[in-house]
Write a protein that holds these residues in place. Structure first.
Motif, PDB file in Angstrom:
ATOM      1  N   LYS A  15       0.775  -1.264  -0.022  1.00 24.40           N
ATOM      2  CA  LYS A  15      -0.205   0.100  -0.132  1.00 24.40           C
ATOM      3  C   LYS A  15       0.744   1.350  -0.166  1.00 24.40           C
ATOM      4  O   LYS A  15       0.626   2.115  -0.779  1.00 24.40           O
ATOM      5  CB  LYS A  15      -0.833   0.003   1.259  1.00 24.40           C
ATOM      6  N   GLU A  81      -7.443  -8.556  -2.022  1.00 27.44           N
ATOM      7  CA  GLU A  81      -6.889  -7.446  -1.652  1.00 27.44           C
ATOM      8  C   GLU A  81      -5.451  -7.487  -2.510  1.00 27.44           C
ATOM      9  O   GLU A  81      -5.315  -6.365  -3.069  1.00 27.44           O
ATOM     10  CB  GLU A  81      -6.338  -7.187  -0.308  1.00 27.44           C
ATOM     11  N   ILE A  88      -4.854  -2.023  -9.427  1.00 24.50           N
ATOM     12  CA  ILE A  88      -4.720  -0.530  -9.189  1.00 24.50           C
ATOM     13  C   ILE A  88      -3.172  -0.026  -9.580  1.00 24.50           C
ATOM     14  O   ILE A  88      -3.324   0.953 -10.194  1.00 24.50           O
ATOM     15  CB  ILE A  88      -4.828  -0.332  -7.642  1.00 24.50           C
ATOM     16  N   SER A 138      -9.739   6.418  -0.914  1.00 20.34           N
ATOM     17  CA  SER A 138     -10.773   5.131  -0.868  1.00 20.34           C
ATOM     18  C   SER A 138     -10.007   3.787  -0.666  1.00 20.34           C
ATOM     19  O   SER A 138     -10.582   3.074   0.279  1.00 20.34           O
ATOM     20  CB  SER A 138     -11.718   5.253  -2.133  1.00 20.34           C
ATOM     21  N   PHE A 139      -9.126   3.533  -1.425  1.00 13.23           N
ATOM     22  CA  PHE A 139      -8.536   2.313  -1.290  1.00 13.23           C
ATOM     23  C   PHE A 139      -7.658   2.094   0.013  1.00 13.23           C
ATOM     24  O   PHE A 139      -7.923   1.131   0.696  1.00 13.23           O
ATOM     25  CB  PHE A 139      -7.380   2.197  -2.370  1.00 13.23           C
ATOM     26  N   GLU A 142     -10.409   2.225   2.664  1.00  9.66           N
ATOM     27  CA  GLU A 142     -11.681   1.366   2.492  1.00  9.66           C
ATOM     28  C   GLU A 142     -12.677   2.150   2.581  1.00  9.66           C
ATOM     29  O   GLU A 142     -13.809   1.719   3.540  1.00  9.66           O
ATOM     30  CB  GLU A 142     -11.538   0.083   3.250  1.00  9.66           C
ATOM     31  N   ALA A 147     -15.183   6.162  -3.368  1.00 13.32           N
ATOM     32  CA  ALA A 147     -15.120   5.394  -4.381  1.00 13.32           C
ATOM     33  C   ALA A 147     -16.396   5.745  -5.557  1.00 13.32           C
ATOM     34  O   ALA A 147     -16.038   6.187  -6.864  1.00 13.32           O
ATOM     35  CB  ALA A 147     -15.147   3.926  -4.290  1.00 13.32           C
ATOM     36  N   THR A 206     -11.310  -0.824  -6.025  1.00  8.35           N
ATOM     37  CA  THR A 206     -11.467  -0.588  -4.297  1.00  8.35           C
ATOM     38  C   THR A 206     -12.868  -1.040  -4.000  1.00  8.35           C
ATOM     39  O   THR A 206     -13.114  -1.725  -2.861  1.00  8.35           O
ATOM     40  CB  THR A 206     -11.287   0.867  -4.212  1.00  8.35           C
TER      41      THR A 206
END
Length: 219
Positions: A15, A81, A88, A138-139, A142, A147, A206
């Protein structure tokens, strides 16, 4: 260290790389448009040169996710994920590619009197950057509502794109001597419209990660 803690640490590292990649892509979009607006070839060249760092990050993410999948054999949400991160990173790389394309269009235009003011390209760029920031947030956090907001902003980009296309083609019919610049601006219009599409794909990935179901924010 437990297997679960180690897995979470690996995800955090991925991430972090996504965040870095997204930040570099935002900078690339800003710089490429600044080059276009100021007709600065040197800035455009720096955008093209800087794309290497983004490509390198995508490669690192791809290799790391493959290693995690082989080592940890994730299932269920963990697998979603990891696959989401792969998708992504690919979409962010495409956004960066469009920034490079804008930079190349700037070089091709050269330094005639700019016709940028008859377009909505700057608004499209600003909206795209806002979309990318929201998609990344957003990713990372969460948040499904963020999104969905990305999809709403894409509608605005599409509207600006249609209006810009109409204005540029109408101007072209009256000023054929400006063909080179007008054609390049039409390309930029397309690049920004596609940029928004790829950012919307990030939001959809996402949303799938969060809810486990497929969303279509382009409809």
């Amino acid at each position: 260290m437990s297997i679960r803690v180690n897995f979470e640490n690996n995800l955090d590292e991925l991430k972090s790389k996504i965040t870095e990649m997204g930040g570099l892509s935002i900078v690339a979009l800003e710089k490429s448009f600044k080059a276009l607006k100021t007709q600065d070839v040197e800035i455009a060249l720096k955008v093209i040169e800087g794309d290497t760092a983004i490509d390198k990050l995508e490669t690192e993410i791809n290799q790391f996710t493959i290693w995690i999948m082989a080592k940890e054999a994730p299932v269920s949400r963990d697998l979603r994920e990891i696959i989401g991160i792969l998708k992504i990173s690919s979409e962010i790389e495409r956004v960066a590619d469009f920034a490079v394309n804008i930079a190349k269009a700037t070089i091709k235009i050269g330094k005639p009197k700019s016709l940028l003011d008859i377009t909505h390209l700057e608004q499209m760029k600003d909206l795209s950057i806002e979309m990318l920031k929201k998609a990344l947030q957003s990713f990372l956090e969460e948040k499904i509502l963020l999104a969905k907001e990305v999809g709403d902003l894409e509608d605005q980009v599409d509207q600006h794109s249609r209006e810009t296309y109409q204005k540029l083609t109408a101007y072209l019919s009256e000023h054929p001597e400006e063909t080179n610049q007008l054609v390049q601006l039409l390309f930029v219009n397309r690049f920004l419209e596609r940029t928004a599409d790829h950012i919307t794909n990030i939001a959809e990935s996402t949303a799938y990660l969060i809810k486990g179901q497929i969303y279509d924010f382009n409809s």
